[in-house]
Design a protein around this motif. Sequence first.
Motif, mmCIF file in Angstrom:
data_model
loop_
_atom_site.group_PDB
_atom_site.id
_atom_site.type_symbol
_atom_site.label_atom_id
_atom_site.label_comp_id
_atom_site.label_asym_id
_atom_site.label_seq_id
_atom_site.Cartn_x
_atom_site.Cartn_y
_atom_site.Cartn_z
ATOM 1 N N TYR A 52 1.355 18.343 53.720
ATOM 2 C CA TYR A 52 0.581 17.196 53.249
ATOM 3 C C TYR A 52 0.908 16.797 51.814
ATOM 4 N N THR A 53 2.058 17.193 51.320
ATOM 5 C CA THR A 53 2.522 16.659 50.045
ATOM 6 C C THR A 53 3.500 15.530 50.328
ATOM 7 N N SER A 54 3.377 14.432 49.584
ATOM 8 C CA SER A 54 4.176 13.248 49.896
ATOM 9 C C SER A 54 4.389 12.413 48.645
ATOM 10 N N GLN A 96 -3.195 17.578 45.713
ATOM 11 C CA GLN A 96 -1.868 17.607 45.100
ATOM 12 C C GLN A 96 -1.204 16.231 45.069
ATOM 13 N N ASN A 97 -1.745 15.275 45.814
ATOM 14 C CA ASN A 97 -1.173 13.930 45.837
ATOM 15 C C ASN A 97 -1.774 13.004 44.786
ATOM 16 N N PHE A 125 2.937 8.985 49.260
ATOM 17 C CA PHE A 125 1.480 8.964 49.125
ATOM 18 C C PHE A 125 1.100 8.919 47.643
ATOM 19 N N ARG A 126 1.739 9.766 46.834
ATOM 20 C CA ARG A 126 1.434 9.790 45.400
ATOM 21 C C ARG A 126 1.725 8.444 44.752
#
Length: 409
Positions: free
Chosen positions: A85-87, A115-116, A90-91
């Motif tokens: 789910y890190t992207s 984290q995003n 997305f960030r």
Amino acid sequence: MLTPYLPYPPVSGGRARTYNLLKRLTRDFAITLVCFGRPEERAFDLSPLQALCDLIVISRPSSPSKWRAALLSLTSIKPITMRLYTSGEFRQAVQRLLRVRLFDLIHVESFYMLQNLPLELPVPVFLSEPAIEYLAWWRHARVARPIYQRPALALEALKMRFFEPQAWSAATLVGVMSEVDARIVKRAAPGVPTALSPNGVDVEYFKPSNVRRDPDNAIFMGDYKYFPNEDAVLYFMREIMPLIRAKRPNFTLTLLGKDATPALTRLAANPRNGLRIQGLVEDTRPYLSRAGLFVCPLRSGSGTRFKLLEALACGCPVVSTSLGAEGLGAQDNRHMRIVDTPQAFADAVLRLLDDPEEAARLSHHGRNWVVERHSWARSAMLLSDIYLSLIGSEDMTALSPSSRRVRRR
């Protein structure tokens, strides 16, 4: 609001939670939703969701196979869930929004979505934890089959135990589903403020009917790719079902929900086992209205269970393990039966099937309790109060690049 899933259609617990809260919160708040969504999910008509909020959907690939998941786990210090789910996309979407719009608050669902966010934020961050992930993984590791999977799952739980409390400390406020979860957060991350943001049920949609119940049938429902649900059914069929069928040979268990695993399909293929797979249905209410009772033999997982709330709201008697009823605050023998050994579970099922008056008493108290304590209206009111308290605070939030702890300025 940032979520790890597209909350429409609301076909699973987290999606139902987000969608039902949005329906009520948008009466008082203007909400922008940024979420992950798979191609097949984006193919649905999303207009009901778009009517509630500004919607931005970021593509996420399908979940990896078990072997690829194991490889990902072994090649990183981070839990696999955080890696999935890190992207960067997305960030970037979040950063663009923060540049062009003024927001009063950021609501993040699940610690691994934090984290995003950019490292520096001028607004409070509310982190909602639908489940304590490290605890869910640890419980999974204790009962997983085949047994050789347990060390890898325990490793994931250990990673979660390190990273999840860090995320809690980085938020302005952590939302928990129950007082049980609040105590766990405070033990793992002393000093982290928490607020109750419980799950709920639509008590007007899920309500009792006058349909006659089948005394030889029970219901369980869930997403069976989620290990605790598959394990619950296998445990029931292996340890509890033989005890029930010794007294009631025609007793059957019906499974509602998607993605029945090969192990469950094999069991259902033999009619003598008494397992029926109905699959994903558009409306669960007819099944909850006809079944003699609802069983929840969960042995792993974390958080509060929507399935129990829906069954109780429909007036369906419930027999659950302590873990299945964890965090709800239900009382044994008043709102539902809560039992933990195979024999006690079977005895509770047989008692309710044999005694319609006792089943009706339990149903009555269970329904009234859900209406009072677990309606979506109450859950949305509590969350609205949380929003207003954070928006009204003079404190500002900054996520430090070094520690990711909130710093008050």
